[in-house]
Design a protein around this motif. Sequence first.
Motif, PDB file in Angstrom:
ATOM      1  N   PHE A  47      27.278 -13.546 -24.974  1.00 58.04           N
ATOM      2  CA  PHE A  47      28.420 -12.670 -24.728  1.00 58.04           C
ATOM      3  C   PHE A  47      27.986 -11.249 -24.394  1.00 58.04           C
ATOM      4  N   VAL A  48      26.729 -10.917 -24.771  1.00 59.86           N
ATOM      5  CA  VAL A  48      26.264  -9.536 -24.568  1.00 59.86           C
ATOM      6  C   VAL A  48      26.325  -9.125 -23.089  1.00 59.86           C
ATOM      7  N   PRO A  49      25.718  -9.913 -22.159  1.00 65.07           N
ATOM      8  CA  PRO A  49      25.834  -9.508 -20.759  1.00 65.07           C
ATOM      9  C   PRO A  49      27.290  -9.366 -20.308  1.00 65.07           C
ATOM     10  N   PHE A  50      28.148 -10.265 -20.769  1.00 62.88           N
ATOM     11  CA  PHE A  50      29.564 -10.193 -20.399  1.00 62.88           C
ATOM     12  C   PHE A  50      30.168  -8.856 -20.804  1.00 62.88           C
ATOM     13  N   PHE A  51      29.904  -8.444 -22.060  1.00 63.34           N
ATOM     14  CA  PHE A  51      30.502  -7.195 -22.530  1.00 63.34           C
ATOM     15  C   PHE A  51      29.849  -5.968 -21.905  1.00 63.34           C
ATOM     16  N   VAL A  52      28.564  -6.051 -21.587  1.00 64.67           N
ATOM     17  CA  VAL A  52      27.935  -4.930 -20.885  1.00 64.67           C
ATOM     18  C   VAL A  52      28.605  -4.753 -19.535  1.00 64.67           C
ATOM     19  N   GLY A  53      28.803  -5.857 -18.810  1.00 65.57           N
ATOM     20  CA  GLY A  53      29.489  -5.800 -17.514  1.00 65.57           C
ATOM     21  C   GLY A  53      30.907  -5.285 -17.663  1.00 65.57           C
ATOM     22  N   PHE A  54      31.606  -5.769 -18.678  1.00 69.85           N
ATOM     23  CA  PHE A  54      32.991  -5.359 -18.927  1.00 69.85           C
ATOM     24  C   PHE A  54      33.058  -3.856 -19.179  1.00 69.85           C
ATOM     25  N   THR A  55      32.115  -3.355 -19.999  1.00 64.84           N
ATOM     26  CA  THR A  55      32.107  -1.937 -20.346  1.00 64.84           C
ATOM     27  C   THR A  55      31.797  -1.070 -19.136  1.00 64.84           C
ATOM     28  N   LEU A  56      30.818  -1.513 -18.330  1.00 63.92           N
ATOM     29  CA  LEU A  56      30.467  -0.738 -17.130  1.00 63.92           C
ATOM     30  C   LEU A  56      31.692  -0.557 -16.254  1.00 63.92           C
ATOM     31  N   ALA A  57      32.488  -1.628 -16.116  1.00 68.65           N
ATOM     32  CA  ALA A  57      33.645  -1.555 -15.225  1.00 68.65           C
ATOM     33  C   ALA A  57      34.828  -0.860 -15.896  1.00 68.65           C
ATOM     34  N   ALA A  58      35.115  -1.206 -17.162  1.00 66.83           N
ATOM     35  CA  ALA A  58      36.315  -0.674 -17.805  1.00 66.83           C
ATOM     36  C   ALA A  58      36.136   0.785 -18.234  1.00 66.83           C
ATOM     37  N   SER A  59      34.986   1.115 -18.821  1.00 67.92           N
ATOM     38  CA  SER A  59      34.812   2.464 -19.352  1.00 67.92           C
ATOM     39  C   SER A  59      34.182   3.416 -18.350  1.00 67.92           C
ATOM     40  N   LEU A  60      33.243   2.908 -17.541  1.00 66.63           N
ATOM     41  CA  LEU A  60      32.570   3.791 -16.579  1.00 66.63           C
ATOM     42  C   LEU A  60      33.133   3.662 -15.174  1.00 66.63           C
ATOM     43  N   SER A  61      34.104   2.749 -15.011  1.00 65.13           N
ATOM     44  CA  SER A  61      34.764   2.548 -13.716  1.00 65.13           C
ATOM     45  C   SER A  61      33.805   2.222 -12.576  1.00 65.13           C
ATOM     46  N   LEU A  62      32.731   1.520 -12.871  1.00 72.70           N
ATOM     47  CA  LEU A  62      31.834   1.102 -11.786  1.00 72.70           C
ATOM     48  C   LEU A  62      32.449  -0.092 -11.072  1.00 72.70           C
ATOM     49  N   ASN A  63      32.196  -0.216  -9.774  1.00 71.65           N
ATOM     50  CA  ASN A  63      32.747  -1.381  -9.082  1.00 71.65           C
ATOM     51  C   ASN A  63      31.798  -2.574  -9.195  1.00 71.65           C
ATOM     52  N   LEU A  64      32.261  -3.702  -8.656  1.00 73.03           N
ATOM     53  CA  LEU A  64      31.582  -4.976  -8.859  1.00 73.03           C
ATOM     54  C   LEU A  64      30.148  -4.986  -8.335  1.00 73.03           C
ATOM     55  N   VAL A  65      29.970  -4.419  -7.139  1.00 71.67           N
ATOM     56  CA  VAL A  65      28.643  -4.437  -6.534  1.00 71.67           C
ATOM     57  C   VAL A  65      27.677  -3.586  -7.369  1.00 71.67           C
ATOM     58  N   SER A  66      28.155  -2.417  -7.837  1.00 71.15           N
ATOM     59  CA  SER A  66      27.299  -1.568  -8.674  1.00 71.15           C
ATOM     60  C   SER A  66      26.889  -2.308  -9.937  1.00 71.15           C
ATOM     61  N   CYS A  67      27.855  -3.019 -10.549  1.00 69.39           N
ATOM     62  CA  CYS A  67      27.528  -3.786 -11.755  1.00 69.39           C
ATOM     63  C   CYS A  67      26.488  -4.857 -11.440  1.00 69.39           C
ATOM     64  N   ALA A  68      26.654  -5.517 -10.296  1.00 73.84           N
ATOM     65  CA  ALA A  68      25.710  -6.574  -9.915  1.00 73.84           C
ATOM     66  C   ALA A  68      24.314  -5.993  -9.737  1.00 73.84           C
ATOM     67  N   VAL A  69      24.241  -4.806  -9.120  1.00 77.32           N
ATOM     68  CA  VAL A  69      22.937  -4.173  -8.906  1.00 77.32           C
ATOM     69  C   VAL A  69      22.294  -3.829 -10.249  1.00 77.32           C
ATOM     70  N   ILE A  70      23.076  -3.250 -11.146  1.00 75.11           N
ATOM     71  CA  ILE A  70      22.525  -2.913 -12.470  1.00 75.11           C
ATOM     72  C   ILE A  70      22.045  -4.183 -13.183  1.00 75.11           C
ATOM     73  N   SER A  71      22.798  -5.260 -13.021  1.00 77.75           N
ATOM     74  CA  SER A  71      22.437  -6.499 -13.715  1.00 77.75           C
ATOM     75  C   SER A  71      21.087  -7.040 -13.232  1.00 77.75           C
ATOM     76  N   LEU A  72      20.718  -6.678 -11.987  1.00 78.75           N
ATOM     77  CA  LEU A  72      19.450  -7.188 -11.451  1.00 78.75           C
ATOM     78  C   LEU A  72      18.260  -6.745 -12.283  1.00 78.75           C
ATOM     79  N   ILE A  73      18.294  -5.504 -12.776  1.00 73.05           N
ATOM     80  CA  ILE A  73      17.158  -5.020 -13.546  1.00 73.05           C
ATOM     81  C   ILE A  73      17.008  -5.824 -14.840  1.00 73.05           C
ATOM     82  N   PHE A  74      18.158  -6.171 -15.433  1.00 75.26           N
ATOM     83  CA  PHE A  74      18.105  -6.993 -16.646  1.00 75.26           C
ATOM     84  C   PHE A  74      17.604  -8.403 -16.322  1.00 75.26           C
TER      85      PHE A  74
END
Lengths: 278, 284
Positions: free
Chosen positions: B224-251
Amino acid sequence: MAEKKISKKTLMKSFHHWYYGNLTCFSQEHMQTFGYLTSMLPIVEELYDKKEDQEEAMQTYTAFFNTEPQIGSVAVGITASLEEARANGANGIDSETINGLRAGLMGPLAGIGDSMIVGTLIPIILGISLGLSTGGSPIGAIFYIIVWNLLAYFGMKFAYFKGYEMGDKAVEFLVGAQGKAIRKAVGIVGGMVVGSVAATWVSVTTSFELKNSAGKAYLVLQDKLDAVYPGLLTAGFIIFCWWLMAKKNISPVKVMLLLVVIAFAGVVLGIFNPGLKY
Amino acid sequence: MTISWIQAAILGIFACLSSLPGMAGTSIGNYTLGRPLVGGLVCGIVLGDIKLGIMCGVAMQLVYIALVTPGGTVSADVRAISYIGIPLAMVAIQSQGLSATSTAAASLAKSMGTLVGTIGTVLFYGTATLNLVWQHMGWRDVEKGNFKKLYGVNWGWPWVSHLLFSFIPTLIMCKLGATAVTTLKTALPMDGIPMKTLFTVGAMLPCVGIAILLKQIVESAMDFVPFFVGFTLAASLSLNLVSCAVISLIFALLFYNLEMAKNARAAAPAGGSSIDDDDDEEDI
C-alpha cells in the motif's frame, strides 16, 4: 536433409493471427485455445509436409490456454521456435515438453501482463488522455487510440519475435530471478500511478456541517478532513472497497450495491448532498 | 435528443467489435473501442454531439480506468458501458437539461454507465456460452484434420454470437431506452432522494474500479505504501500523472537494483566454490 526454418513471412502470419484472434472465439471452457490453434497452423503447415505429422503437431495445441493476451505473444513465439526444433528432430522436445512449458508460462505471464499492461500502462495512457479530453475535447480519445495501438502492436510483435529468438531461454528469463526483480520494480510504478490516478480523478466528499443558532456553519466536516490529509475520505472509501473484495471475498457487484445503500443512507441523513438543481 | 434505428444499428456494430471476446480483436476491440473514452468519441460522432459524448466517456472511463479481467472473470461488460450506457446517458443528460461539462452530468453518466455495465455482464456470458457451439464444431474439424476450417471457427462463427448478444441488445436498448430515460425527468426530480443517491453513488463508484486494481497489485500491507505515496503526491502536492510516473521510476530503479543485489547474494554461497568459504572462516 536440410534443416527446416520457418520463413519470416510465416512467422508474421502466425503473429497476426494471434494479434487479431487471440480471444475472438472465447468461451469459459477454452479461452484462448482456438486463438492459439489458428496462430500455430501456418507454422505447422510450413514445417511438416505430411498430413499425419501436421495432425500430430496440431494435437499439441488443443490443450487449454489462457493468459494476458498482449504479453502472451511471447508464449506463441517460444512455441514457434520449439516446434521448429521438434521438426528438425531435436532431442527431448515432444508434445509433453511443449505443453508443460506452456502451462508453466500462463500464470506468470498473466501476472506480468495484468499488472504491467492493464494495471500500469493503460491507466497511464488513459490518465493522460483524460486530462487532454477534459472539457469535451476529442484530442484525448484520439491520443489514446494512436498511442495505445502503436504500443500494443509493436510491443506484441517485439514479444513474439523475442520469444521465437530466445526459445526456451525466454522462459527462464520470465520466471527467473531477474524476471522477479523486474516485476517488483514495475509493481512500484504501478502502485504509485494508481495512487495518483485515484487522487486526481476520484473525489468522495461529504456535505456534513454543524450550524450555530444564526445558521452559520461552525464545523464543515470536509474542510476538517482535508486539513488532516487531503483526499482522506476518497482514500478511505477505496481502502474500504479493497478490504471488502480482497479480505472478505465480496464480489465487485455486491460492493457496488453496498455503495448504493451507503449513498442512500447518507443522503437521507444529510451526510452526502451533490447539491444539484435544474 | 433521439436515437434513430440507423444510429442504434451503427452502435450495435461497434458493440460487436468492442466487447471482451470482440470481433475487432483484443487490442483494437476490447482495449481501444471498448474503452469508454473511445466509446464516448464514437457515440458522440454517431449521435452528433461530440462534446457531450466525450464528457460521458471521460466520466465512465474513471469508473473503469483499470478494468482488469483476471482469468476471464468479468465485473462489467465494456460493450454495454460504451455502446448502451453512453448513448443513454447522453440522452438523459440532454433531457434533464444539464450542461455537458457539469459535475451533475458526469455523475449521471457514471451511475448510468455502471448500472448498464453491470447488467451487461449477461451479454458477456451469453456470447461466451454460444461460442461453445462453434468450439465444438472446431474440435470435430481438428479430429478430421480439416485445419483450414479452424479459421472459420475462430474468426467467422463468433459473429453469430455477437449478432444475438451484442448487436440486437444494443439496437433495442438504444432505441427503446432513449424514450424511457426522457420520461425520467418528470418522474424523478433532481433534488429528490433517488436522484441525489444516484449522483452520490456516481462519485463513489470509481473507488471500486481502483480497488479491483489494488487487489491485483497488493499482496501484503507494505504494497500500500507506493499507492499512498502516489496518492499524496497528487492530492497534497497537486502533481499530475506523468510527474508521478516519473518520480516512481527512481523508486522502481532502486527496488530493481536492491532485488538484483539480493539475488546475487543468495546465489553466491550456492554457486561459489568451497575455497571461498574457507577463506572467510580464516579471516574470522
